[in-house]
Design a protein around this motif. Sequence first.
Motif, PDB file in Angstrom:
ATOM      1  N   ASP A 128      -7.416 -14.667  -9.678  1.00 15.86           N
ATOM      2  CA  ASP A 128      -8.173 -14.092  -8.583  1.00 15.86           C
ATOM      3  C   ASP A 128      -8.558 -15.504  -7.509  1.00 15.86           C
ATOM      4  OD1 ASP A 128      -9.624 -12.876  -6.670  1.00 15.86           O
ATOM      5  OD2 ASP A 128     -11.543 -12.593  -7.873  1.00 15.86           O
ATOM      6  N   HIS A 129      -7.556 -15.784  -6.833  1.00 14.77           N
ATOM      7  CA  HIS A 129      -7.818 -17.031  -6.143  1.00 14.77           C
ATOM      8  C   HIS A 129      -7.981 -16.936  -4.630  1.00 14.77           C
ATOM      9  CE1 HIS A 129      -3.518 -15.908  -5.609  1.00 14.77           C
ATOM     10  NE2 HIS A 129      -3.225 -16.313  -6.760  1.00 14.77           N
ATOM     11  N   GLY A 130      -7.461 -15.564  -4.364  1.00 11.55           N
ATOM     12  CA  GLY A 130      -7.848 -15.238  -2.625  1.00 11.55           C
ATOM     13  C   GLY A 130      -6.707 -15.833  -1.734  1.00 11.55           C
ATOM     14  N   LEU A 131      -5.613 -16.184  -2.335  1.00 13.64           N
ATOM     15  CA  LEU A 131      -4.452 -16.962  -1.609  1.00 13.64           C
ATOM     16  C   LEU A 131      -3.449 -15.782  -1.260  1.00 13.64           C
ATOM     17  CD1 LEU A 131      -4.030 -19.750  -3.739  1.00 13.64           C
ATOM     18  CD2 LEU A 131      -4.827 -19.886  -1.655  1.00 13.64           C
ATOM     19  N   LEU A 132      -2.950 -15.857   0.010  1.00 12.43           N
ATOM     20  CA  LEU A 132      -1.580 -15.025   0.160  1.00 12.43           C
ATOM     21  C   LEU A 132      -0.390 -15.155  -0.927  1.00 12.43           C
ATOM     22  CD1 LEU A 132      -1.756 -15.292   3.994  1.00 12.43           C
ATOM     23  CD2 LEU A 132      -2.466 -13.288   2.859  1.00 12.43           C
ATOM     24  N   THR A 133       0.047 -14.338  -1.198  1.00 12.99           N
ATOM     25  CA  THR A 133       1.018 -14.700  -2.095  1.00 12.99           C
ATOM     26  C   THR A 133       2.424 -13.894  -1.851  1.00 12.99           C
ATOM     27  OG1 THR A 133      -0.491 -14.348  -3.844  1.00 12.99           O
ATOM     28  CG2 THR A 133       1.784 -14.254  -4.630  1.00 12.99           C
ATOM     29  N   TYR A 134       3.526 -14.678  -1.832  1.00 17.73           N
ATOM     30  CA  TYR A 134       4.739 -14.312  -1.076  1.00 17.73           C
ATOM     31  C   TYR A 134       5.762 -14.347  -2.443  1.00 17.73           C
ATOM     32  CZ  TYR A 134       2.661 -14.625   3.613  1.00 17.73           C
ATOM     33  OH  TYR A 134       1.816 -14.657   4.717  1.00 17.73           O
ATOM     34  N   ASP A 135       6.499 -13.127  -2.588  1.00 14.59           N
ATOM     35  CA  ASP A 135       7.456 -13.060  -3.499  1.00 14.59           C
ATOM     36  C   ASP A 135       8.891 -13.550  -2.981  1.00 14.59           C
ATOM     37  OD1 ASP A 135       9.749 -12.227  -5.150  1.00 14.59           O
ATOM     38  OD2 ASP A 135       8.128 -11.134  -6.599  1.00 14.59           O
ATOM     39  N   LEU A 136       9.585 -14.635  -3.247  1.00 17.14           N
ATOM     40  CA  LEU A 136      10.676 -15.175  -2.610  1.00 17.14           C
ATOM     41  C   LEU A 136      11.809 -14.203  -2.953  1.00 17.14           C
ATOM     42  CD1 LEU A 136       8.875 -17.798  -1.947  1.00 17.14           C
ATOM     43  CD2 LEU A 136      10.948 -19.189  -2.623  1.00 17.14           C
ATOM     44  N   GLY A 137      11.857 -13.886  -3.928  1.00 22.17           N
ATOM     45  CA  GLY A 137      13.039 -12.968  -4.086  1.00 22.17           C
ATOM     46  C   GLY A 137      13.015 -11.600  -3.095  1.00 22.17           C
ATOM     47  N   GLU A 138      11.672 -10.916  -2.807  1.00 23.09           N
ATOM     48  CA  GLU A 138      11.477 -10.222  -2.104  1.00 23.09           C
ATOM     49  C   GLU A 138      11.680 -10.743  -0.666  1.00 23.09           C
ATOM     50  OE1 GLU A 138       8.173  -6.738  -1.105  1.00 23.09           O
ATOM     51  OE2 GLU A 138       7.319  -8.382  -2.274  1.00 23.09           O
ATOM     52  N   GLU A 139      11.038 -11.580  -0.198  1.00 26.03           N
ATOM     53  CA  GLU A 139      11.421 -12.314   1.107  1.00 26.03           C
ATOM     54  C   GLU A 139      12.737 -12.291   1.443  1.00 26.03           C
ATOM     55  OE1 GLU A 139       9.021 -13.002   3.315  1.00 26.03           O
ATOM     56  OE2 GLU A 139       7.458 -12.004   2.223  1.00 26.03           O
ATOM     57  N   TRP A 140      13.783 -12.944   0.450  1.00 30.76           N
ATOM     58  CA  TRP A 140      15.093 -13.014   0.505  1.00 30.76           C
ATOM     59  C   TRP A 140      15.796 -11.462   0.927  1.00 30.76           C
ATOM     60  CZ3 TRP A 140      18.817 -16.317   1.822  1.00 30.76           C
ATOM     61  CH2 TRP A 140      20.254 -15.801   1.270  1.00 30.76           C
ATOM     62  N   TYR A 141      15.534 -10.788   0.181  1.00 31.34           N
ATOM     63  CA  TYR A 141      16.070  -9.430  -0.011  1.00 31.34           C
ATOM     64  C   TYR A 141      15.657  -8.586   1.366  1.00 31.34           C
ATOM     65  CZ  TYR A 141      17.414  -4.649  -1.079  1.00 31.34           C
ATOM     66  OH  TYR A 141      18.071  -3.467  -1.284  1.00 31.34           O
ATOM     67  N   THR A 142      14.371  -8.810   2.153  1.00 28.73           N
ATOM     68  CA  THR A 142      13.756  -8.229   3.092  1.00 28.73           C
ATOM     69  C   THR A 142      14.509  -8.780   4.150  1.00 28.73           C
ATOM     70  OG1 THR A 142      11.795  -7.566   2.105  1.00 28.73           O
ATOM     71  CG2 THR A 142      11.957  -7.687   4.338  1.00 28.73           C
ATOM     72  N   ARG A 143      14.826 -10.023   4.167  1.00 27.16           N
ATOM     73  CA  ARG A 143      15.367 -10.760   5.455  1.00 27.16           C
ATOM     74  C   ARG A 143      17.028 -10.637   5.514  1.00 27.16           C
ATOM     75  NH1 ARG A 143      10.988 -12.983   7.930  1.00 27.16           N
ATOM     76  NH2 ARG A 143       9.189 -13.282   6.546  1.00 27.16           N
ATOM     77  N   THR A 144      17.594 -10.453   4.189  1.00 28.85           N
ATOM     78  CA  THR A 144      19.135 -10.512   4.296  1.00 28.85           C
ATOM     79  C   THR A 144      19.602  -9.389   3.953  1.00 28.85           C
ATOM     80  OG1 THR A 144      19.164 -11.530   1.984  1.00 28.85           O
ATOM     81  CG2 THR A 144      18.729 -13.233   3.814  1.00 28.85           C
ATOM     82  N   GLY A 145      19.017  -8.422   2.991  1.00 32.02           N
ATOM     83  CA  GLY A 145      19.700  -7.346   2.325  1.00 32.02           C
ATOM     84  C   GLY A 145      20.326  -7.885   1.043  1.00 32.02           C
ATOM     85  N   HIS A 146      20.625  -9.298   0.617  1.00 25.45           N
ATOM     86  CA  HIS A 146      21.185  -9.621  -0.635  1.00 25.45           C
ATOM     87  C   HIS A 146      20.186  -9.828  -1.716  1.00 25.45           C
ATOM     88  CE1 HIS A 146      24.793 -10.432   1.592  1.00 25.45           C
ATOM     89  NE2 HIS A 146      24.099 -11.023   2.616  1.00 25.45           N
ATOM     90  N   SER A 147      21.058  -9.717  -2.974  1.00 29.52           N
ATOM     91  CA  SER A 147      20.303 -10.170  -4.322  1.00 29.52           C
ATOM     92  C   SER A 147      20.176 -11.656  -4.137  1.00 29.52           C
ATOM     93  CB  SER A 147      21.242  -9.340  -5.405  1.00 29.52           C
ATOM     94  OG  SER A 147      22.673  -9.860  -5.225  1.00 29.52           O
ATOM     95  N   MET A 148      19.640 -12.070  -5.152  1.00 29.60           N
ATOM     96  CA  MET A 148      19.372 -13.373  -5.356  1.00 29.60           C
ATOM     97  C   MET A 148      19.446 -13.923  -6.833  1.00 29.60           C
ATOM     98  SD  MET A 148      18.702 -16.748  -3.913  1.00 29.60           S
ATOM     99  CE  MET A 148      18.379 -18.078  -4.893  1.00 29.60           C
TER     100      MET A 148
END
Length: 280
Positions: A160-180
């Motif tokens: 419980d750190h209160g930080l924004l958390t970004y999953d890089l696999g999800e970010e890559w897929y969302t922006r490119t449509g590709h698997s990683m």
Amino acid sequence: MSKLLADTLRIGQIKFTNALPICHFIDRNSATHRFFPGAPAELNRWLARGEIDAGLVSSFAYAQLADDFVALRGLSVSSRGPVGSIFLFSKRPIEELSGCRVSLTSHSASSVSLLRILLGEIGVTDVSYVTEEPDLQTMLQRSEAALLIADHALEGSVRDHGLLTYDLGEEWYTRTGHSMTFAVCAVPKRMVEENPEKARAIQALFLEGKRKGYADMESVIGAAMERMGQTRAFWRDYFGKLIHDLDEELAVGANAYFDAAYRHGLLAKPVKLELWGDES
């Protein structure tokens, strides 16, 4: 006969839980193989220096050594969307990191390059990157964001750190449509050419480990719980996000990543994933 082919093979393997479905059941009693577990960055250095002969290593390390290595078909650590254990923890939205200091885990190569690619594609500029040991609290003392991978990222994701958390696999897929693809099982082209039976033996060893792991995921989950705690439901969800296969379809995503790495100046020349071997 070359030393590589005459001596006991030194095989590297990722020591983190993301590789457990492949590695938990691997037979380590063979007189012809010695295993060297390590973090991806360690394995990458060992492979580049010739201190291991083959193994499950970072896909970015493979790309850097692609002239001399092939990737064994059927073996990887990949995702098609969220990966669940590669996170950027940030004090501010990812789009607002221009001019900021970002801490990078010293244990990664593929994910570090992926973050640089993603920030570049978003338009984030003038980032001051610093590589540190993977401790979230320490990393964020002076940085606006921190990249963690594997077990360190999993530990950070449940705090419980209160930080924004970004999953890089999800970010890559969302922006490119590709698997990683984060890791592949690399073997030297010289081995494939001079003694393909040894390369096939390494592939068979890892494939049998994967077959047993997927056939008995409850034991794999038990090993993860013993190592890191959490619930069976937590690990079922986590392992459900991961892909441990490698075929032509996943190679498309890997090649898109390699192309982006070259485009952003992270690779010296264009690279394509070269698959070798038969899964059967």
